[in-house]
Design a protein around this motif. Structure first.
Motif: not given
Lengths: 425, 472
Positions: B144-147, B158-162, B184-190, B221-222
């Motif tokens: 999250r912080e890097k992105t 928001m970085a998430s994992l389920q 396992t799933c993940g999500g990255l939202v900006v 992220g980028p």
């Protein structure tokens, strides 16, 4: 089990916790035409424990939390293992410290519904019977339906002495209506009631049959362009989600929404109606045990409330109100007949009408539209899509005097929105 | 490593077997599906940190199915003991079947079952429980912080994992089968703001496996930040029909939402699907071959048997443009006189089985993505799907994407339209497909609803495609 979990929380020296027991029983009927596809009954008990853990790092106070789900029949060892795992997880949740909800201790609130005390199977059968009484036409009929009657007991207790409980009864379900000629088409409708309202379900079937009959006459999409559109019924509930979402503390605290109480969120020069909106709870307590009551969200277009769950509200320094399931709007100045003018496109149904609270756009593919002509007749249309920004159009809303009453929405039956982009042929 | 078996199922198997056998002696058919497992969700955002059991797919419990000579009936619960067996039997006889007897039944033969007896598990490299909450949250915080640091215009990332591991046991007269699965799933939202309008970009990640997924998330992220910042200069879509290039995610949405729901064969039983009348017809371009199945791919909807005990299949649905098969749950298959395809799925034991998709995708073609874009005179590159809604009856399309990038004379112009609604008639779109990339990608970060409810994990995808699509 409820007491056992509390004892084990104490034995594990977990100081702050909230425990919720939910016992539910549901009778389900699934129909294909008028024949019963499958009957189902389910009886489930579930326990949800949220544990809170306070800690300090670099002189800052934190309050972490984590939730575990427990099932009946779990051994003490298994429960303790879940509690320990959740408590450990809470120590990594570095959320700023906040005050938990106030302790409320009240007697069990019994369901005031006429469904209370009745067999759930009997209620399901009576609702199905009423539904089929209205399904009498040959050309348009119920293709399939699902009915769920649920009785639920909820008990919330917390380490600070909070102890509340309540019963609820609810009917919900969905039906698909079909008309075979001239084009074989269908329409979807959902319903939700907290009483056995035979007339309401009959009305629902009647509307579904009328709409699907109209839909069967439609084969062409509208011409692409800007239209004054009318949205009706449950689509208004969707539209109001923008106001409910943007005034929720969970959108305000992270900075997604800049709204604050006192803001004229509809803008300064409102050409249409100024919004008057209320939030209503369906249960007497929030999942955190906060006693719920009706709140005014907007008065004459001005935001009156930022609301939400405890953590976010405490961070904002406002009273935690809990979240709400029902919207009530008291607007309405023009009868529907006055809205249906030449060139106006009434969008009766969509594949799925959506409001995006992030970008403020409402959108959907048109299943049934009525384009009104000079002579008062309407051309039936299907296909194409609508896409408009409510943030831009909210100054120009006109609501109908006719009302719509549903479990999650009470308000005008229709809204007229000018100048909305419609994609079509 | 293989996903472990459930102690709850092991310890209570004899009781469930007893229940199944007693009911089987009384009724023409009886089965018991038992479910156990755990699911955990993590998120880190400006709103704070969250860890919780997300309580959707994998509740502990069981569902009993009996056939009373006319059709099926079901009883679901989550308390089992010697005494509970008596109560369940009583409830089935005096309440459940009595409720059914008040109506004319939709007569249904008992579904055919093959014999099976096994215990099977999927594999993982890093189990999220072994990695631990602390390390997972630390990794998400770092991502999250890097992105977020990539552009100061971002309001949030928001970085998430389920993850979910589930254990299922299916018992009938012919079956005693057990499966143990971890996804396992993940999500990255900006998120960035343009006045009052919020623009967000999302990327989902998924794996039939464990926390090894986190490495993949970090790299993205980028790209996602660029998409979000680009959206700040977007314009409203100009309605019209365009030549479009669709990314694999958008292809997946078209495969799944626009077409896939239309060949769920419980809809054939209800006369709710146009596809019923199109078997054997050319309904797509010759370039299109489509598959669905729990064993068609290794993704989040891969399993060994479905919620009715039917073993996993790999179903060829469209063969070079021709519709050759739908997919069916066991009850619908029995009613239609066809073989079940392992698509009988429930949101959880609390819910009814419907015909549901699993891993659904178009096979790849022969084109290069750059050639596909270069071939467009004027059109749009569609990316970042947000949602879709099925219309099996009339094959109308409703799919939403958050971004359309303008293409002029084979080149991206930098002009962006947002949001966009895809509409039209499904076979028109499928027949217009003129190019398909070699590369195929599947994703399963979201969940699929049947109509407006009944969520199950699915994956979908395919190649990049070129097609004519009406946008609004």
């Amino acid at each position: 089990m409820f007491e056992k979990i509390q004892k084990l929380l104490k034995a594990e020296n977990i100081e702050n916790w909230r425990l919720t027991e939910t016992v539910s029983e549901t009778a389900e009927l699934y129909f294909i035409r008028k024949k019963l596809d499958i009957p189902r009954i389910k009886k489930l008990t579930q326990y949800s424990v949220t544990v809170f853990r306070d800690f300090e790092e670099g002189g800052k106070k934190f309050r972490g939390e984590s939730t575990a789900l427990l099932s009946p029949g779990m051994s003490d060892e298994e429960i303790v293992s879940h509690l320990k795992t959740a408590y450990l997880a809470a120590s990594f949740v570095r959320n700023p410290w906040y005050e938990l909800p106030d302790a409320v201790k009240e007697d069990r609130k019994k369901s005031v519904s006429d469904l209370a005390g009745k067999d759930i199977e009997e209620t399901a059968a009576e609702l199905a019977k009423a539904m089929f009484e209205a399904d009498t036409a040959e050309d348009a009929f119920i293709n399939s339906a699902e009915i769920f009657v649920t009785r639920r007991y909820t008990h919330i207790a917390a380490s600070n002495g909070l102890d509340v409980s309540f019963d609820s009864d609810v009917i919900d379900g969905e039906l698909v209506s079909q008309c075979v000629t001239p084009i074989d088409v269908e329409q979807y409708r959902s319903f939700s009631y907290d009483s056995l309202d035979r007339e309401a379900i009959k009305q629902k079937v009647s509307e579904a049959v009328t709409d699907v009959r109209a839909r069967a006459q439609a084969s062409e999409p509208p011409k692409a362009g800007d239209y004054d559109i009318i949205l009706t019924g449950e689509n208004l509930e969707v539209l109001f989600e923008l106001y409910a979402a943007r005034s929720n503390a969970s959108m305000v605290f992270p900075g997604y929404s800049q709204w604050k109480a006192g803001d004229k969120v509809q803008g300064e020069d409102i050409e249409g109606e100024k919004l008057n909106v209320y939030l209503e709870p369906l249960d007497p307590y929030s999942p955190e045990g906060i006693p719920m009551k009706e709140r005014c969200l907007m008065k004459d277009g001005e935001l009156k409330l930022i609301y939400g769950s405890t953590r976010m509200c405490r961070y904002l320094g406002i009273e935690p109100t809990g979240n709400f399931e029902k919207i009530r709007c008291v607007n309405g100045s023009v009868p529907l007949s006055g809205m249906r003018k030449a060139g106006v496109l009434e969008l009766v149904s969509f594949s799925d009408f959506q409001m995006d609270e992030f970008d403020g756009h409402f959108k959907g593919e048109i299943r049934l539209g009525l384009l009104y002509g000079e002579d008062g007749t309407a051309q039936v249309l299907t296909g194409g899509s609508v896409n408009g920004s409510l943030l831009e159009l909210q100054k120009k809303l006109t609501f109908s005097t006719e009302r719509c009453e549903d479990r999650n929405y009470s308000g005008p039956m229709a809204v007229l929105i000018p100048g909305v982009a419609v994609a079509g042929k | 490593m293989e996903v472990a078996r459930s102690n709850y199922i092991k310890e209570n198997k004899a009781l469930f077997k007893k229940l199944q056998q007693r009911l089987s002696g009384k009724y023409g058919y009886a089965s018991v599906l038992v479910s156990d497992g755990r699911q955990q969700s993590y998120s880190v955002s400006a709103g704070g940190v969250s860890v919780s059991d997300f309580n959707r797919f994998g509740k502990r419990g069981f569902v009993v199915r009996v056939h009373d000579g006319k059709a099926y009936a079901e009883y679901a619960g989550n308390e089992i003991s010697e005494e509970a067996i008596e109560e369940i039997e009583k409830n089935i006889e005096s309440r459940l079947l009595d409720m059914g007897d008040k109506w004319e039944r939709y007569l249904t033969p008992v579904a055919c079952e093959e014999e099976a007896n096994f215990v099977k598990s999927t594999e993982y490299r890093i189990h999220p429980e072994e990695m631990g909450d602390e390390k997972i949250l630390a990794k998400l915080s770092e991502i999250r912080e890097k992105t977020k640091a990539l552009d100061e215009r971002l309001i949030d990332c928001m970085a998430s994992l389920q993850y979910q591991y589930y254990n299922k046991l299916f018992l009938s007269d012919k079956k005693d089968i057990e499966e143990n699965v971890l996804w396992t799933c993940g999500g990255l939202v900006v998120v960035a703001a343009k006045g009052q309008e919020l623009k967000d970009a999302y990327k989902g990640f998924s794996i039939l496996g464990g926390a090894e997924l986190l490495d993949e998330m970090e790299e993205y992220g980028p790209k996602i930040v660029k998409n979000c910042i680009d959206l700040l200069d977007s314009e409203p879509m100009i309605p019209g029909e365009y030549e479009c290039i669709c990314t694999p995610e958008v292809t997946g949405m078209i495969v799944h939402e626009a077409f896939g729901h239309g060949v769920e064969m419980d809809m054939f039983v209800k006369d709710r699907a146009l596809a019923k009348n199109c078997m054997g017809d050319m309904i797509a371009s010759e370039l299109v071959t489509m598959r669905d199945g729990a064993s068609s791919a290794t993704e989040v909807a891969s399993f060994f048997f479905d919620d009715e005990g039917t073993l996993a299949h790999d179903t060829l649905v469209i063969d070079k443009g021709r519709l050759v098969s739908g997919y069916a749950d066991a009850v619908s298959a029995a009613r239609l006189g066809v073989e079940p395809t392992g698509n009988g799925r429930r949101e959880s034991v609390e819910r009814k089985t419907y015909t549901r998709m699993t891993n659904t995708f178009f096979e790849g073609g022969k084109d290069k993505v750059e050639d596909m874009i270069a071939s467009v005179k004027y059109g749009m590159l569609l990316q970042d799907p947000t949602s879709g809604m099925e219309d099996p009856k009339n094959w109308g399309i409703q799919c939403m994407v958050s971004m359309a990038r303008e293409i002029k004379d084979g080149k991206l112009t930098g002009r962006i339209f947002s949001p966009c609604v895809l509409t039209g008639y499904v076979p028109d779109l499928l027949k217009s497909i003129s190019m398909m990339s070699e590369t195929v990608e599947l994703g399963g970060s979201g969940a699929c609803g049947k109509g407006h409810k009944e969520w199950v994990k699915v994956s979908d995808g395919g190649p990049w495609i070129k097609a004519k699509i009406r946008l609004g």
